[in-house]
Motif scaffolding. Structure first.
Motif, short mmCIF file in Angstrom:
data_model
loop_
_atom_site.label_atom_id
_atom_site.label_comp_id
_atom_site.label_asym_id
_atom_site.label_seq_id
_atom_site.Cartn_x
_atom_site.Cartn_y
_atom_site.Cartn_z
N GLN A 71 -28.13 42.17 8.69
CA GLN A 71 -27.90 40.80 9.14
C GLN A 71 -29.19 40.15 9.61
OE1 GLN A 71 -24.87 41.27 12.12
NE2 GLN A 71 -23.28 41.85 10.63
N LEU A 72 -30.02 40.91 10.32
CA LEU A 72 -31.30 40.37 10.78
C LEU A 72 -32.24 40.11 9.61
CD1 LEU A 72 -31.86 42.56 13.98
CD2 LEU A 72 -31.27 40.12 13.88
N LEU B 16 -39.95 42.37 12.27
CA LEU B 16 -38.68 42.93 12.73
C LEU B 16 -38.94 44.28 13.40
CD1 LEU B 16 -35.63 42.64 12.85
CD2 LEU B 16 -35.50 43.71 10.59
N THR B 17 -38.53 44.41 14.65
CA THR B 17 -38.83 45.62 15.42
C THR B 17 -37.58 46.44 15.69
OG1 THR B 17 -38.49 44.51 17.54
CG2 THR B 17 -40.71 44.39 16.58
N VAL B 18 -37.81 47.69 16.04
CA VAL B 18 -36.71 48.57 16.44
C VAL B 18 -36.00 47.98 17.66
CG1 VAL B 18 -36.18 50.80 17.48
CG2 VAL B 18 -37.66 50.69 15.47
N ARG B 19 -36.75 47.44 18.58
CA ARG B 19 -36.15 46.87 19.80
C ARG B 19 -35.22 45.71 19.44
NH1 ARG B 19 -39.78 45.74 24.95
NH2 ARG B 19 -39.55 48.02 24.95
N ALA B 20 -35.65 44.85 18.52
CA ALA B 20 -34.81 43.71 18.14
C ALA B 20 -33.52 44.18 17.48
CB ALA B 20 -35.58 42.79 17.19
N ILE B 21 -33.62 45.19 16.64
CA ILE B 21 -32.43 45.72 15.98
C ILE B 21 -31.50 46.36 17.00
CG2 ILE B 21 -31.58 47.41 14.30
CD1 ILE B 21 -34.27 47.04 12.81
#
Length: 201
Positions: free
Chosen positions: A27-28, A37-42
């Motif tokens: 989705q991101l 796109l980072t692991v934290r954002a996911i």
């Protein structure tokens, strides 16, 4: 199960946490692309702690590869069916394949351009599916089947014809990234005629 993990799965859709993480990353990717796109954002979007991702994936690259595949499959699901060999005319069928390829590449280009500096993700993505799954392989299979049915010449170089159509899609879509080099694309009918009839006198 940790409270945050439990909260992430309170959706009633039966997905595992791994599937939930892939769906969230997809989705991101679809909404924002992959650049930055980072692991934290996911993890935040998924409603889990950052470290949870590493319980289900060896690294960020593996998760992004699965998210990319899900993104491509999602786009393909909106493009309709591809023609069956032996049904309809060759011209119409190749036109359908060309339109499918153009639409697919336009839709997924933003996600892939954000990964040009991350070849490991692209390599992982390429390893996920065996041959025959992507549009290029299906186009090759279609042309080979038409040759076997006798609707193309016995010695027709079907793989080369498929490469020409794929190349048209790449050239047309990638030109959008370099507007200073853009030029008018050939007409759809001219492309199909060139593939089927060649260019010799």
């Amino acid at each position: 199960m940790a409270p945050r993990k439990a909260a992430a799965l309170r959706q009633g859709d039966g997905r595992s946490l791994r599937e939930h993480l892939i769906a969230t990353a997809e989705q991101l990717v679809s909404a924002r692309g992959t650049a930055g796109l980072t692991v934290r954002a996911i993890a935040r979007e998924a409603g889990v702690a950052d470290g949870v991702l590493y319980n289900h994936f060896s690294d960020k690259e593996e998760l992004l590869a699965h998210a990319l595949r899900a993104h491509v499959r999602s786009v393909e699901g909106t493009l309709g069916a591809l023609p069956e060999p032996g049904v309809g005319t060759l011209e119409d069928n190749l036109r359908t394949h060309l339109r499918y390829g153009m639409a697919l590449h336009r839709a997924i280009l933003p996600a892939f351009t954000g990964l040009l500096a991350q070849p490991a993700v692209l390599a992982r993505f390429g390893e996920l599916d065996g041959p025959g799954r992507d549009w290029r392989d299906r186009l090759r299979g279609y042309l080979r089947a038409e040759r076997e049915l006798g609707r193309l010449a016995e010695g027709a170089r079907t793989d080369a014809a498929a490469a020409l159509l794929v190349g048209i899609c790449h050239e047309t879509v990638l030109s959008a990234l370099f507007p200073h080099t853009a030029h008018d694309s050939p007409a759809e009918d001219d492309i199909i005629a060139a593939v089927l009839n060649g260019i010799t006198a």
